[in-house]
Design a protein around this motif. Structure first.
Motif, PDB file in Angstrom:
ATOM      1  N   ARG A  36       1.940   1.849  -3.489  1.00  0.00           N
ATOM      2  CA  ARG A  36       0.812   2.341  -4.283  1.00  0.00           C
ATOM      3  C   ARG A  36       0.518   3.817  -4.008  1.00  0.00           C
ATOM      4  N   PHE A  82      -6.489  -0.724  -3.283  1.00  0.00           N
ATOM      5  CA  PHE A  82      -5.446  -0.297  -4.215  1.00  0.00           C
ATOM      6  C   PHE A  82      -5.965   0.684  -5.266  1.00  0.00           C
ATOM      7  N   LEU A 110       0.826  -1.202   0.000  1.00  0.00           N
ATOM      8  CA  LEU A 110       0.000   0.000   0.000  1.00  0.00           C
ATOM      9  C   LEU A 110       0.870   1.265   0.000  1.00  0.00           C
TER      10      LEU A 110
END
Length: 194
Positions: free
Chosen positions: A38, A151, A35
């Motif tokens: 991302r 995501f 994460l």
């Protein structure tokens, strides 16, 4: 950022946790890293917060209460009745006291990973969401959808987790912490404002 000895922390946690909790912890650590990549956050900080998020989880409930009292950690009545909820507050303390963590963002993420809170930082959100979606989790409602959403839009995923958690607890599965309600209301308003 300070370099932390992740291997030493992992070794200490492996000794202090049961195998299932340790595997969950590693899953959260790696999910935090994914994460962080991302959402362009510091990967090492995210991993460290994920690694330490449950560092107080395996402490027996009676001992959690005593340690919180000993170290003057504020407890709500809900937490006193449900001392398993104290692992986040106690974990934040232990991260500072036993692991030498001084980074306020990491401490906040550990502190808020169970209930959430209004206006969470990016790291708070990463750890909260990672704890819910890590690969070993399999019982949460709407998990495949939430994993994808995490995501795509972290705030929507966070709101969905808060909503699903309150729905689960409302069915009589446990007492609802008031901070979770406040977090839900904050993120519901934020989603409605979009």
């Amino acid at each position: 950022m300070k370099n932390y000895d992740m291997k030493a922390y992992q070794k200490k946690l492996k000794h202090e946790m049961d195998e299932g909790r340790y595997q969950h912890t590693l899953g959260v650590m790696y999910t935090c890293a994914a994460l962080a990549m991302r959402y362009e956050y510091d990967i090492q900080k995210a991993q460290l917060a994920g690694l330490l998020h449950d560092c107080a989880k395996c402490i027996p409930n009676g001992k959690k209460l005593k340690l919180c009292e000993k170290h003057n950690i504020q407890m709500t009545e809900t937490e006193r009745r449900n001392p398993f909820l104290l692992h986040a507050k106690l974990g934040a303390f232990l991260a500072m006291d036993q692991y030498g963590i001084t980074d306020k963002e990491i401490i906040s993420a550990i502190l808020n990973h169970t209930t959430g809170k209004p206006n969470m930082s990016l790291l708070d959100k990463i750890v909260y969401v990672a704890d819910y979606i890590e690969p070993k989790r399999n019982k949460a409602e709407n998990l495949p959808e939430v994993r994808k959403l995490a995501f795509v839009d972290l705030d929507k995923a966070l709101y969905r987790i808060l909503s699903d958690t309150l729905g689960y607890l409302d069915k009589g599965s446990g007492e609802i912490d008031e901070m979770t309600v406040k977090a839900y209301e904050y993120y519901r308003s934020a989603q409605e404002a979009l």
